[in-house]
Design a protein around this motif. Sequence first.
Motif, PDB file in Angstrom:
ATOM      1  N   ASP A  22      27.872   0.047  -1.981  1.00 37.78           N
ATOM      2  CA  ASP A  22      26.472   0.464  -2.454  1.00 37.78           C
ATOM      3  C   ASP A  22      25.627  -0.865  -2.870  1.00 37.78           C
ATOM      4  OD1 ASP A  22      28.424   0.349  -4.510  1.00 37.78           O
ATOM      5  OD2 ASP A  22      27.093   1.006  -5.916  1.00 37.78           O
ATOM      6  N   ASP A  23      26.314  -1.979  -3.097  1.00 36.42           N
ATOM      7  CA  ASP A  23      25.750  -3.218  -3.571  1.00 36.42           C
ATOM      8  C   ASP A  23      25.060  -3.559  -2.154  1.00 36.42           C
ATOM      9  OD1 ASP A  23      28.235  -2.641  -4.914  1.00 36.42           O
ATOM     10  OD2 ASP A  23      27.955  -4.945  -5.762  1.00 36.42           O
ATOM     11  N   THR A  24      25.456  -3.581  -1.048  1.00 33.99           N
ATOM     12  CA  THR A  24      24.787  -3.996   0.061  1.00 33.99           C
ATOM     13  C   THR A  24      23.559  -2.926   0.303  1.00 33.99           C
ATOM     14  OG1 THR A  24      26.433  -5.433   0.757  1.00 33.99           O
ATOM     15  CG2 THR A  24      24.982  -4.907   2.438  1.00 33.99           C
ATOM     16  N   GLN A  25      24.246  -1.708   0.443  1.00 32.51           N
ATOM     17  CA  GLN A  25      23.040  -0.748   0.915  1.00 32.51           C
ATOM     18  C   GLN A  25      21.897  -0.663  -0.053  1.00 32.51           C
ATOM     19  OE1 GLN A  25      25.982   2.605   0.485  1.00 32.51           O
ATOM     20  NE2 GLN A  25      27.025   2.236   2.168  1.00 32.51           N
ATOM     21  N   MET A  26      22.190  -0.663  -1.402  1.00 35.64           N
ATOM     22  CA  MET A  26      20.775  -0.809  -2.182  1.00 35.64           C
ATOM     23  C   MET A  26      20.010  -1.924  -2.021  1.00 35.64           C
ATOM     24  SD  MET A  26      21.616   1.127  -5.692  1.00 35.64           S
ATOM     25  CE  MET A  26      19.915   1.108  -6.161  1.00 35.64           C
ATOM     26  N   THR A  27      20.825  -3.287  -1.692  1.00 33.58           N
ATOM     27  CA  THR A  27      20.095  -4.481  -1.405  1.00 33.58           C
ATOM     28  C   THR A  27      19.286  -4.444  -0.006  1.00 33.58           C
ATOM     29  OG1 THR A  27      21.703  -5.797  -2.523  1.00 33.58           O
ATOM     30  CG2 THR A  27      20.472  -6.822  -0.819  1.00 33.58           C
ATOM     31  N   MET A  28      19.792  -3.767   0.791  1.00 27.36           N
ATOM     32  CA  MET A  28      19.095  -3.370   2.106  1.00 27.36           C
ATOM     33  C   MET A  28      17.701  -2.371   1.971  1.00 27.36           C
ATOM     34  SD  MET A  28      22.322  -3.039   4.450  1.00 27.36           S
ATOM     35  CE  MET A  28      21.482  -2.516   5.929  1.00 27.36           C
ATOM     36  N   CYS A  29      17.995  -1.710   0.908  1.00 30.03           N
ATOM     37  CA  CYS A  29      16.554  -1.171   0.456  1.00 30.03           C
ATOM     38  C   CYS A  29      15.537  -1.761   0.017  1.00 30.03           C
ATOM     39  CB  CYS A  29      17.351   0.153  -0.645  1.00 30.03           C
ATOM     40  SG  CYS A  29      18.170   1.596   0.140  1.00 30.03           S
ATOM     41  N   VAL A  30      16.063  -2.885  -0.840  1.00 32.13           N
ATOM     42  CA  VAL A  30      15.106  -3.812  -1.246  1.00 32.13           C
ATOM     43  C   VAL A  30      14.330  -4.610  -0.158  1.00 32.13           C
ATOM     44  CG1 VAL A  30      14.548  -5.719  -2.781  1.00 32.13           C
ATOM     45  CG2 VAL A  30      16.107  -3.605  -3.496  1.00 32.13           C
ATOM     46  N   MET A  31      15.317  -5.004   0.901  1.00 32.50           N
ATOM     47  CA  MET A  31      15.091  -5.634   1.899  1.00 32.50           C
ATOM     48  C   MET A  31      13.787  -5.082   2.976  1.00 32.50           C
ATOM     49  SD  MET A  31      18.393  -7.350   3.130  1.00 32.50           S
ATOM     50  CE  MET A  31      19.472  -8.576   2.338  1.00 32.50           C
ATOM     51  N   ASP A  32      14.207  -3.778   3.113  1.00 35.46           N
ATOM     52  CA  ASP A  32      13.206  -3.026   3.895  1.00 35.46           C
ATOM     53  C   ASP A  32      11.864  -2.838   3.285  1.00 35.46           C
ATOM     54  OD1 ASP A  32      12.893  -0.928   6.286  1.00 35.46           O
ATOM     55  OD2 ASP A  32      12.567   0.215   4.283  1.00 35.46           O
ATOM     56  N   ALA A  33      11.672  -2.641   2.082  1.00 40.17           N
ATOM     57  CA  ALA A  33      10.729  -2.606   1.068  1.00 40.17           C
ATOM     58  C   ALA A  33       9.603  -3.632   1.180  1.00 40.17           C
ATOM     59  CB  ALA A  33      10.873  -2.177  -0.327  1.00 40.17           C
ATOM     60  N   ILE A  34      10.443  -4.851   0.993  1.00 42.63           N
ATOM     61  CA  ILE A  34       9.840  -6.339   1.219  1.00 42.63           C
ATOM     62  C   ILE A  34       9.246  -6.605   2.503  1.00 42.63           C
ATOM     63  CG2 ILE A  34      10.065  -8.729   1.305  1.00 42.63           C
ATOM     64  CD1 ILE A  34      12.578  -8.359  -0.771  1.00 42.63           C
ATOM     65  N   MET A  35       9.749  -6.080   3.475  1.00 46.81           N
ATOM     66  CA  MET A  35       9.150  -6.246   4.808  1.00 46.81           C
ATOM     67  C   MET A  35       7.889  -5.272   5.080  1.00 46.81           C
ATOM     68  SD  MET A  35      12.625  -7.025   7.326  1.00 46.81           S
ATOM     69  CE  MET A  35      13.690  -5.884   6.923  1.00 46.81           C
ATOM     70  N   TRP A  36       8.108  -3.987   4.630  1.00 49.97           N
ATOM     71  CA  TRP A  36       6.904  -3.026   4.776  1.00 49.97           C
ATOM     72  C   TRP A  36       5.774  -3.495   3.828  1.00 49.97           C
ATOM     73  CZ3 TRP A  36       5.918   0.494   8.182  1.00 49.97           C
ATOM     74  CH2 TRP A  36       7.052   1.201   9.032  1.00 49.97           C
ATOM     75  N   ALA A  37       5.960  -4.130   2.739  1.00 51.03           N
ATOM     76  CA  ALA A  37       5.079  -4.671   1.863  1.00 51.03           C
ATOM     77  C   ALA A  37       4.212  -6.065   2.497  1.00 51.03           C
ATOM     78  CB  ALA A  37       5.485  -5.092   0.518  1.00 51.03           C
ATOM     79  N   HIS A  38       4.869  -6.511   3.384  1.00 44.12           N
ATOM     80  CA  HIS A  38       4.201  -7.606   4.003  1.00 44.12           C
ATOM     81  C   HIS A  38       3.000  -7.039   5.058  1.00 44.12           C
ATOM     82  CE1 HIS A  38       3.857 -11.325   6.847  1.00 44.12           C
ATOM     83  NE2 HIS A  38       3.475 -11.815   5.443  1.00 44.12           N
ATOM     84  N   ASN A  39       1.580  -7.794   4.457  1.00 44.45           N
ATOM     85  CA  ASN A  39       0.460  -7.477   5.344  1.00 44.45           C
ATOM     86  C   ASN A  39      -0.322  -8.619   5.675  1.00 44.45           C
ATOM     87  OD1 ASN A  39      -1.571  -6.373   6.427  1.00 44.45           O
ATOM     88  ND2 ASN A  39      -2.920  -5.587   4.555  1.00 44.45           N
ATOM     89  N   GLU A  40       0.154  -9.051   7.025  1.00 45.70           N
ATOM     90  CA  GLU A  40      -0.429 -10.447   7.546  1.00 45.70           C
ATOM     91  C   GLU A  40       0.116 -11.630   6.631  1.00 45.70           C
ATOM     92  OE1 GLU A  40      -4.809  -9.759   8.103  1.00 45.70           O
ATOM     93  OE2 GLU A  40      -4.445  -8.658   9.679  1.00 45.70           O
ATOM     94  N   GLU A  41      -1.118 -12.142   5.855  1.00 43.59           N
ATOM     95  CA  GLU A  41      -0.492 -13.263   4.886  1.00 43.59           C
ATOM     96  C   GLU A  41      -0.185 -12.867   3.462  1.00 43.59           C
ATOM     97  OE1 GLU A  41      -3.521 -16.380   5.522  1.00 43.59           O
ATOM     98  OE2 GLU A  41      -2.863 -16.502   7.544  1.00 43.59           O
ATOM     99  N   THR A  42      -0.203 -11.693   3.243  1.00 36.25           N
ATOM    100  CA  THR A  42      -0.159 -11.339   1.704  1.00 36.25           C
ATOM    101  C   THR A  42       0.971 -10.228   1.419  1.00 36.25           C
ATOM    102  OG1 THR A  42      -2.039  -9.606   1.886  1.00 36.25           O
ATOM    103  CG2 THR A  42      -2.503 -11.932   1.286  1.00 36.25           C
ATOM    104  N   PHE A  43       1.129  -9.941   0.403  1.00 36.78           N
ATOM    105  CA  PHE A  43       2.234  -8.602  -0.022  1.00 36.78           C
ATOM    106  C   PHE A  43       1.353  -7.970  -0.810  1.00 36.78           C
ATOM    107  CE2 PHE A  43       5.019 -11.789   1.601  1.00 36.78           C
ATOM    108  CZ  PHE A  43       6.273 -11.083   2.034  1.00 36.78           C
ATOM    109  N   ASP A  44       1.737  -6.650  -0.599  1.00 35.47           N
ATOM    110  CA  ASP A  44       1.103  -5.504  -1.323  1.00 35.47           C
ATOM    111  C   ASP A  44       2.177  -5.022  -2.278  1.00 35.47           C
ATOM    112  OD1 ASP A  44       0.248  -2.777  -1.953  1.00 35.47           O
ATOM    113  OD2 ASP A  44      -1.489  -3.194  -0.562  1.00 35.47           O
ATOM    114  N   TRP A  45       1.980  -5.172  -3.722  1.00 33.40           N
ATOM    115  CA  TRP A  45       2.852  -4.755  -4.587  1.00 33.40           C
ATOM    116  C   TRP A  45       2.857  -3.383  -4.647  1.00 33.40           C
ATOM    117  CZ3 TRP A  45       4.789  -7.478  -9.242  1.00 33.40           C
ATOM    118  CH2 TRP A  45       5.328  -6.631 -10.405  1.00 33.40           C
TER     119      TRP A  45
END
Length: 278
Positions: free
Chosen positions: A58-81
């Motif tokens: 679960d350590d890596t699995q939940m960490t991958m959840c955060v990684m995925d959210a970071i990549m989805w939040a990236h919009n061109e040159e900014t990040f959407d909180w």
Amino acid sequence: MKRLESKIAGAVYGFAIGDAMGATTEFMHAHEIKRKYGKVTDIIGGGWLMLKPGEVTDDTQMTMCVMDAIMWAHNEETFDWPIFGNYCKQNFIDWYNSKPKDIGGQCQKGIISLINNEEQPHDKNALGNGSLMRAMPLALMGPEFEDWNTYQGRFTHNNLKCSRVILDYHRLIQSYLNGEIYIPKENLTREILEPLGHIWNTYNNSIYWSNQDSFEEAIIGAVNNGGDADTIAAITGSLAGAKFGLERIPEKWINSLDSEVKIFLKKFINFVITYVQV
């Protein structure tokens, strides 16, 4: 590979390696590990979860959840909180509904609150390491993501002490990436504590092990000390990987990781490298 790129990749792979190797000895005492294995020096699976070699917890699995959210939040040159928050919460819920082999009690409690669309109240007893164990991705992104990191931690561990440790870890990772000296602000003992799941014990021990002379010594030391070995070795791996770089990680350990996990981690590594170089 440039030095910064090497450290980013080292932190990501180091985390997963520590998790996969530490799962073998999780909840065992050091003397039990010695009696059963002699010394664990490779990714062999097993443990109380009966994992396949290279399978992560679960350590890596939940960490991958955060990684995925970071990549989805990236919009061109900014990040959407808000996008980050929404995707992170939904990823945790989807992961929980997939019925993982293991999930910590406080993480489970927090995710159930997310499912019920309830605010996670401040909890003075929420002192497990479940929020720290998934703090590595945002720590790699830069100092401007400190608030994001404590924010994701509060989804399951709404506790000021946990937030302080996450913030300290974030800054320590950044110092390794940038070749700077950072003295952790938390009152660390510089000695090994009992390897419990308490966030302070975990952070203290992870720093202790990451200060060994090589990545291998750091991981093997954390793994064979037992207790909450998967989380302690994972965080140790992220710190040691950021400190020593990818070149100092045994290639056989990276190759031993689950293939789908490796593909996803590589995708995130490339994303972070591209972002920090813009």
